[in-house]
Structure formats: structure tokens, C-alpha cells
Design a protein around this motif. Structure first.
Motif, PDB file in Angstrom:
ATOM      1  N   TRP A   1       0.822  -1.214   0.000  1.00 14.90           N
ATOM      2  CA  TRP A   1       0.000   0.000   0.000  1.00 14.90           C
ATOM      3  C   TRP A   1       0.855   1.263   0.000  1.00 14.90           C
ATOM      4  N   PHE A   2       2.044   1.162   0.580  1.00 14.96           N
ATOM      5  CA  PHE A   2       2.911   2.329   0.707  1.00 14.96           C
ATOM      6  C   PHE A   2       4.130   2.238  -0.204  1.00 14.96           C
ATOM      7  N   GLY A   3       4.019   1.329  -1.184  1.00 20.94           N
ATOM      8  CA  GLY A   3       5.167   1.100  -2.061  1.00 20.94           C
ATOM      9  C   GLY A   3       5.587   2.317  -2.859  1.00 20.94           C
ATOM     10  N   VAL A   4       4.612   3.157  -3.236  1.00 19.60           N
ATOM     11  CA  VAL A   4       4.949   4.326  -4.057  1.00 19.60           C
ATOM     12  C   VAL A   4       5.718   5.375  -3.269  1.00 19.60           C
ATOM     13  N   VAL A   5       5.637   5.299  -1.947  1.00 21.17           N
ATOM     14  CA  VAL A   5       6.366   6.263  -1.097  1.00 21.17           C
ATOM     15  C   VAL A   5       7.196   5.492  -0.066  1.00 21.17           C
ATOM     16  N   LYS A   6       7.772   4.410  -0.505  1.00 24.05           N
ATOM     17  CA  LYS A   6       8.476   3.531   0.421  1.00 24.05           C
ATOM     18  C   LYS A   6       9.561   4.259   1.202  1.00 24.05           C
ATOM     19  N   SER A   7      10.324   5.102   0.511  1.00 25.99           N
ATOM     20  CA  SER A   7      11.418   5.805   1.176  1.00 25.99           C
ATOM     21  C   SER A   7      10.886   6.739   2.259  1.00 25.99           C
ATOM     22  N   ASP A   8       9.857   7.546   1.909  1.00 27.03           N
ATOM     23  CA  ASP A   8       9.277   8.466   2.893  1.00 27.03           C
ATOM     24  C   ASP A   8       8.634   7.705   4.039  1.00 27.03           C
TER      25      ASP A   8
END
Length: 578
Positions: A413-420
Motif C-alpha cells: 500500500w505504501f510502495g509508491v512512497v516507500k522511502s518516505d
């Protein structure tokens, strides 16, 4: 010598002719035929051998396989002499909706019509035979991808008539994965149109068809629709339908592998010492009263690769299940948290899945997860016929494979903002509120809309859907360092999130979420301060203090939301302008 494991082979004759590994399920043929049921709907999770079974049934009965005794010599059905006599003696119409996965109704209708046209191409010899009239030939020629709804709804009905005239016997009709297009229709928003089309097709094919000998449909779910008066099945007109769901006792060992079959296979492949671990990973499915059923796809892949991983859970699409949990309400996510934590869920179950009522209908969602194989029945509380209370099912995640699949799904679910997302976790653990605000703002901005259903009448976004999804992410990523609970009683209320450290060197954390209310609050900062004040007023630290965690080792955070805007604050953190 161990037989070769062929992965992904769904044609019965191919498995037999190639001598691939096969667990004999031909006893289903006798059990089904002896039942004398006119039309049977069998629901099982995906990758449980439904397609292979339909192929087996077709090749046993179809005139196209007359004289193919070699396909069944040595299996259990061939021990029945009376069944040898009927092998290859019936006209069989077989089709599958497994690949009907279109994004709109027009494409779906076209693809179904193409499948019907392909059947007419297969039986094109009928067109010029003496059994058809000129009127029949006119209809035969109208069957196309662009045919009218009335012609499409009668396609299988008319073909049954033609085959009956040609062979002098009634037909067997096999429809595999009937509900695949319906799942796509729910996800992509063309449910109503497809229901009307398929109901008409099913009615003429399976109810008003005088040339039907027997029929089987397979799918994952028993689909229902919501009418203005009540719930009714998409098969409401089919009063000749025998429905076999995962809680039925019919055909319990015909789909999936029993534990004895799995252990025997492990011994054959020299993997007998792996039984306990295989059971931990892949056991858990229950059909009717029969427990310890294993998913064939997982077992075959383990036999082939000898690797413990999410074989079954990673096949096909988990999109619908992920969507329902991701966009689900606070209560749905809280219940799902408990399931991931190994707890059990007690709920009524309705095995008639109503796709157009899945949004926030907890009972429907858990029913779908049960039918799809992600949950298993641990206990079933049955009431007498005079009781009006619904029977309750005690459910839990099916096995380790399913649990790991769900953990990976939540991370995705958070893969698109994994770094953040990862940076926010670090900031949370370090108590860096400035960094928490920076990274949480980015995560919310990029992922907020994916947690929103977009189907509510008001059209208003609900931050609760986002932040309770975020809590699921915390539970999974911090489970090695904290016991994380949500919506539990402590002090004089129910906190939103509490992180109890597993190590005495870590601080405990309490988080309270609040949504900005313009009627009561001047700005987002005031909302955040109210969240912090609630932690104190309701004494949410009570449970932590009771287990010996000192006050100075308890950090408290208020999260304030206004749409995608987020403000994070803590005790002593300087006031900030909105």
C-alpha cells in the motif's frame, strides 16, 4: 522413482499422457453422477483444481473422447464397471469465463459472445447437417461477437438442442469460473449491466433447457444481488440448482489435497522430513466438516521447487481482497489487525456474496474472504430451526502462507512512497517530530486517495480509512520491536494506537488521531492539541503504567487531519501555524 511435477497443467489428458504427478480425484465423477443433481454449483478458492476437474469430467463423458479408455485405466472411476460403459457417450458443452477480465461492460459482453461463437465454430459441422432447419441455420449464422442480447442468451440453449438432435442424447454443460467477470464488474463499476446479461444467459441454459442432462458450474463465490425488496441470488430462477459451498459436506475431498495425500506425496519425492513445516505453511483449509485440506498449487510448487514461500497467495490477483481491506472502515481494519495478530474473529457469514454491498459491509467482506480461502472456520455455532439468531462462525487466517501474503499486501500500500514511509518510521522511533511531519505529509499526499472508496453519497473523504491503514503498516513493520494495539480500552476511554515496547530500552508510544472540525476548531494545530489533550484527559497511559513503564518513558503524539493535510505534534512540541 518420483513422478515429474508439471506446474500449471489444467488439461486432464495432458497430465495422464505425460505421466505427470497426479493425485486421483476421479471419484468425483461417481459421486456427482450418483447424486442425480440437475445443475450443480461448486464454489472453491482459486487454484483448487476446479478447472482440472472440469477437464476430467468433460473427457470422461464427451463423445469427443470416445474410445479413450487409456485416460482412465488405473484410476478409481475405472474400477466401476457400470461407469466404463458410459465413458465417451454424451455430447458435452464446455466453456470457461476464467479469462473474461475486462475493464468495462462492452468489452466483457463482447468477450463472452466470442466464447459462445467459438463453440459454434467448434460444432460447425452441425450447420449443414440434416438435423437443422433453414431457420436453425439462420440463427447459427447470427451467433457472433456483435449478436443481440436475445440471441446471446439463447446461444447455449440452441446449441444444446442441435447437439441433442445430432447425437440423440441430452447434453452435459460445464461452465468453469462463472464468477470471474462478476468480480471484475464490481471492481470496475459495471455490475448492474453484467448481472442482467448473465442472469438471462444462465436461466435459458440451465433452467428452461429441455435438452440438458446435467450441468456443473464452478466459481469462488455464490453471487447474489440486492433488489429493492431483499437479497436474491443471481440464480434465483434456477430452482434446480444444487449449491455446494466451502461449508457443505459434498465433494469435500474432491478439490484440494488431504493431509494423507500430501504426506504420501512428500514421501514419494523424498521430502518426508518436511511434513511438519509443510503443515505449518500450507495446511488449514476446511471444507464442510473435513479439516486439514491443502491447496494443490502450493503443494505442487513445493514438491517441484522445495522452497517455502507464498506459492498460492501470489498467484492470480489479490486485488479485490486488498481493495476491500485498504478502503474498508475503521472497524474492518481493526478486525483485520486482530486476525494478523493471530486472534479469531466471530461473525455471522452469508455464503451468498453480494458484490454491490461489499463497501463497508463487514459480514459480506468476511464471507468473501472465507469463500476465497483467506480465512478458515475454526468453530461453527449452529442454532436450531426455531432460533432467529444468525449462526456464528469463528474464523482465523488460514495458514502462514496467507498471513505472509497479507503482510506483503499491506507493505505494498505504501510502495509508491516507500522511502518516505521508512523515514517516517525512523523519525517516530527517534522522537523527531519535525521529520515526522515532513515524511508523514508526503506519505498522506501520495497514498491518501487509494484508501478512499469514492462511493459514499456525500463524496467526502474519510481520513480514518487512511490512518487505520497506516496503523496496519506499523503493526507489520514494527512487530519485532513492539506489541501494537488499536481501539482498546485504557483509563477512561479507547485509545487509537498504543505501542508497547518488547525491550525495556525502548519508549512506549501512544498515538491519537483527530479529524479537523471547522465548527469547533480554529485550525489544524488546535485539532492536534485536542488530540494530545484527549490522551491526558482519558488517561490512555493507564495500561502502560500498570505493567511498570514509567511516565517519562511514554511518548504521546497527536495526529491532526484535514483531507490530505496532516499535522503531527507531541507534548512540549512548539505550536505551529497551519
Amino acid at each position: 522413482m518420483a513422478r515429474i511435477v508439471g506446474i500449471g497443467i489444467q488439461n486432464y489428458n495432458e497430465i495422464i499422457e505425460k505421466g505427470c504427478f497426479y493425485i486421483d480425484k476421479t471419484a468425483f465423477i461417481k459421486e456427482w453422477w450418483d447424486s442425480r443433481d440437475s445443475v450443480t454449483l461448486i464454489t472453491r478458492p482459486r487454484r483448487f483444481g476446479k478447472t482440472l476437474t472440469m477437464s476430467m469430467v468433460e473427457q470422461f463423458f464427451s463423445v469427443d473422447y470416445a474410445g479413450r479408455a487409456d485416460l482412465f485405466e488405473g484410476v478409481s472411476i475405472w474400477e466401476q464397471e457400470e461407469y466404463r460403459a458410459i465413458q465417451g457417450t454424451y455430447p458435452v458443452i464446455s466453456l470457461s469465463f476464467a479469462n473474461v477480465k475486462e475493464i468495462n461492460y462492452a468489452n466483457t459482453r463482447e468477450k463472452i459472445c466470442q466464447l459462445l461463437k467459438n463453440l459454434y465454430i467448434k460444432y460447425s459441422f452441425l450447420r449443414d447437417s440434416s438435423v437443422l432447419t433453414d431457420g436453425d441455420r439462420e440463427y447459427f449464422d447470427r451467433v457472433s461477437v456483435n449478436m443481440s442480447d436475445s440471441d446471446a442468451s439463447l446461444a447455449l440453449y440452441q446449441l444444446s438442442d442441435y447437439l441433442h438432435r445430432y447425437y440423440g442424447k441430452k447434453v452435459i454443460i460445464l461452465l468453469d469460473e462463472y464468477d470471474t467477470p462478476m468480480q471484475e464488474a464490481y471492481v470496475d463499476g459495471y455490475w448492474t449491466d453484467l448481472v442482467a446479461f448473465t442472469r438471462s444467459l444462465f436461466n435459458s441454459t440451465f433452467k428452461t433447457n429441455p435438452w440438458l442432462e446435467r450441468g456443473i458450474m464452478t466459481g469462488i463465490t455464490r453471487v447474489s444481488i440486492a433488489s429493492c425488496e431483499a437479497l436474491e441470488s443471481i440464480f434465483s430462477d434456477l430452482n434446480n440448482l444444487e449449491v455446494v459451498t466451502t461449508t457443505s459436506d459434498k465433494y469435500v475431498t474432491s478439490f484440494g489435497f488431504t493431509e494423507q495425500e500430501v504426506f504420501t506425496a512428500l514421501e514419494e519425492c523424498g521430502l518426508g522430513d518436511m511434513k511438519a513445516k509443510v503443515k505449518q505453511w500450507y495446511d488449514g483449509f476446511t471444507f464442510g466438516t473435513h479439516k486439514d485440506i491443502y491447496n494443490p498449487w502450493s503443494i505442487l510448487n513445493f514438491l517441484d521447487k522445495e522452497i517455502f514461500t507464498t506459492h498460492w497467495a501470489n498467484t492470480s490477483s489479490n486485488g479485490l481482497v486488498g481493495k476491500l481491506i485498504r478502503q474498508g472502515s475503521k472497524d474492518i481494519k481493526t478486525s483485520f489487525e486482530a486476525l494478523l495478530d493471530g486472534e479469531r474473529l466471530i461473525t455471522p457469514i452469508d455464503e451468498q456474496i453480494v458484490y454491490d454491498q461489499l463497501d463497508d459491509n463487514e459480514q459480506a467482506i468476511w464471507s468473501l474472504l472465507l469463500a476465497s480461502g483467506y480465512l478458515k472456520v475454526v468453530n461453527y455455532e449452529k442454532y436450531g430451526p426455531k432460533e432467529i439468531t444468525e449462526p456464528k462462525y469463528e474464523l482465523e487466517l488460514t495458514n502462514l502462507e496467507v498471513k505472509i501474503m497479507f503482510q506483503n499486501m499491506v507493505r505494498g500500500w505504501f510502495g509508491v512512497v516507500k522511502s518516505d514511509y521508512n523515514d517516517f518510521i525512523k523519525a517516530l522511533l527517534q522522537g523527531d517530530v519535525d521529520a515526522m511531519n515532513e515524511y508523514m505529509g508526503r506519505v498522506a499526499a501520495e497514498t491518501f486517495s487509494s484508501f478512499d472508496t469514492g462511493r459514499r453519497v456525500s463524496g467526502k473523504a474519510e481520513p480514518e480509512r487512511f490512518y487505520h491503514g497506516f496503523v496496519l503498516g506499523l503493526i507489520i513493520d514494527l512487530r519485532d520491536r513492539y506489541v501494537i494495539t488499536s481501539n482498546r480500552e485504557s483509563g477512561f476511554g479507547r485509545y487509537d494506537v498504543l505501542l508497547e515496547p518488547l525491550s525495556s530500552e525502548e519508549d512506549a508510544i501512544i498515538i491519537e488521531f483527530k479529524v479537523y472540525n471547522f465548527r469547533r476548531e480554529k485550525n489544524l494545530e488546535e485539532t492536534m492539541q485536542n488530540a494530545l489533550r484527549q490522551i491526558e484527559d482519558k488517561q490512555y497511559e493507564t495500561n502502560l503504567r500498570a505493567i511498570g513503564i514509567p511516565k517519562e518513558r511514554i511518548r504521546k503524539y497527536g495526529f491532526a487531519f484535514d483531507g490530505k493535510k496532516v499535522l503531527v505534534g507531541s507534548e512540549g512540541f512548539p505550536h505551529m501555524e497551519e
